[in-house]
Design an enzyme around this catalytic site. Sequence first.
Site, PDB file in Angstrom:
ATOM      1  N   ASN A  87       0.801  -1.069  -0.044  1.00  0.00           N
ATOM      2  CA  ASN A  87      -0.106  -0.109  -0.048  1.00  0.00           C
ATOM      3  C   ASN A  87       0.869   1.051  -0.074  1.00  0.00           C
ATOM      4  O   ASN A  87       1.848   1.367   0.603  1.00  0.00           O
ATOM      5  CB  ASN A  87      -0.976   0.026   1.375  1.00  0.00           C
ATOM      6  N   GLY A  93      -4.450   2.786   1.635  1.00  0.00           N
ATOM      7  CA  GLY A  93      -4.586   2.180   3.243  1.00  0.00           C
ATOM      8  C   GLY A  93      -3.217   2.278   3.741  1.00  0.00           C
ATOM      9  O   GLY A  93      -3.369   1.234   4.801  1.00  0.00           O
ATOM     10  N   SER A  95      -0.953   2.324   6.414  1.00  0.00           N
ATOM     11  CA  SER A  95      -1.129   3.157   7.968  1.00  0.00           C
ATOM     12  C   SER A  95       0.351   3.415   8.508  1.00  0.00           C
ATOM     13  O   SER A  95       0.440   4.072   9.481  1.00  0.00           O
ATOM     14  CB  SER A  95      -2.104   2.535   8.606  1.00  0.00           C
ATOM     15  N   HIS A 100       6.508  -1.532   3.505  1.00  0.00           N
ATOM     16  CA  HIS A 100       6.431  -3.154   3.994  1.00  0.00           C
ATOM     17  C   HIS A 100       5.735  -3.588   3.107  1.00  0.00           C
ATOM     18  O   HIS A 100       4.777  -3.101   2.331  1.00  0.00           O
ATOM     19  CB  HIS A 100       5.860  -3.370   5.176  1.00  0.00           C
TER      20      HIS A 100
HETATM   21  P1  5GP Z   1      -0.537  -0.911   5.961  1.00  0.00           P
HETATM   22  O1  5GP Z   1      -1.677  -0.544   6.320  1.00  0.00           O
HETATM   23  O2  5GP Z   1       0.423   0.266   6.302  1.00  0.00           O
HETATM   24  O3  5GP Z   1      -0.272  -1.305   4.421  1.00  0.00           O
HETATM   25  O4  5GP Z   1      -0.042  -1.891   6.945  1.00  0.00           O
HETATM   26  C1  5GP Z   1       0.310  -1.927   8.295  1.00  0.00           C
HETATM   27  C2  5GP Z   1       0.131  -3.297   8.936  1.00  0.00           C
HETATM   28  O5  5GP Z   1       0.787  -3.134   9.928  1.00  0.00           O
HETATM   29  C3  5GP Z   1      -1.216  -3.277   9.158  1.00  0.00           C
HETATM   30  O6  5GP Z   1      -1.740  -4.570   8.460  1.00  0.00           O
HETATM   31  C4  5GP Z   1      -1.352  -3.826  10.684  1.00  0.00           C
HETATM   32  O7  5GP Z   1      -2.190  -4.598  11.356  1.00  0.00           O
HETATM   33  C5  5GP Z   1       0.179  -3.841  11.141  1.00  0.00           C
HETATM   34  N1  5GP Z   1       0.595  -3.447  12.316  1.00  0.00           N
HETATM   35  C6  5GP Z   1       0.433  -2.203  12.698  1.00  0.00           C
HETATM   36  N2  5GP Z   1       0.839  -2.147  14.086  1.00  0.00           N
HETATM   37  C7  5GP Z   1       1.583  -3.395  14.408  1.00  0.00           C
HETATM   38  C8  5GP Z   1       2.411  -3.926  15.418  1.00  0.00           C
HETATM   39  O8  5GP Z   1       2.541  -3.167  16.353  1.00  0.00           O
HETATM   40  N3  5GP Z   1       2.987  -5.096  15.154  1.00  0.00           N
HETATM   41  C9  5GP Z   1       2.647  -5.761  14.099  1.00  0.00           C
HETATM   42  N4  5GP Z   1       3.397  -7.168  14.125  1.00  0.00           N
HETATM   43  N5  5GP Z   1       1.896  -5.354  13.041  1.00  0.00           N
HETATM   44  C10 5GP Z   1       1.542  -4.329  13.070  1.00  0.00           C
END
Ligand code: 5GP
Length: 114
Positions: A87, A93, A95, A100
């Site tokens: 993302n 999306g 966050s 990653h």
């Molecule tokens: P994004 O929304 O940025 O593409 O993905 C961020 C991801 O990081 C989300 O799927 C969320 O569940 C995960 N995430 C957020 N905080 C943490 C955390 O403290 N530990 C882990 N293992 N995953 C996290």
Amino acid sequence: MSDCLFCKIEKGDIPAEKVYDGDSVFAISDINPQAPVHLLIIPKKHYSTILELDEKDQELVGSVFSAANCLAKDYGLDQSGFRVVVNCGAEAGQSVFHVHYHLLGGRAMHWPPG
Ligand code: 5GP
Ligand code: ZN
């Protein structure tokens, strides 16, 4: 980046089990899994979004897919199929603003994604 969640996890300041640990990337399980297998493959170096990646990062991006393929085999997804998703930006999306790659598998995926 001192206030970045994934930099803190990479340094060990926030505990997380690393399911893969390479020279330039590591992987952890997502805290809020969206599939039976939901891993995050994370470059050790901080980049906010994939807009910061270019030709200079070919080796890093190759390492991401080496990790993804290795993990897909480890988790038994290589025959059934899996998805690798990035993302980029708020509307997509994103966050956590440290690049990653989501690796999702273990269930049928839908297209287009929501
Ligand atoms: P994004 O929304 O940025 O593409 O993905 C961020 C991801 O990081 C989300 O799927 C969320 O569940 C995960 N995430 C957020 N905080 C943490 C955390 O403290 N530990 C882990 N293992 N995953 C996290
Ligand atoms: Zn970071």
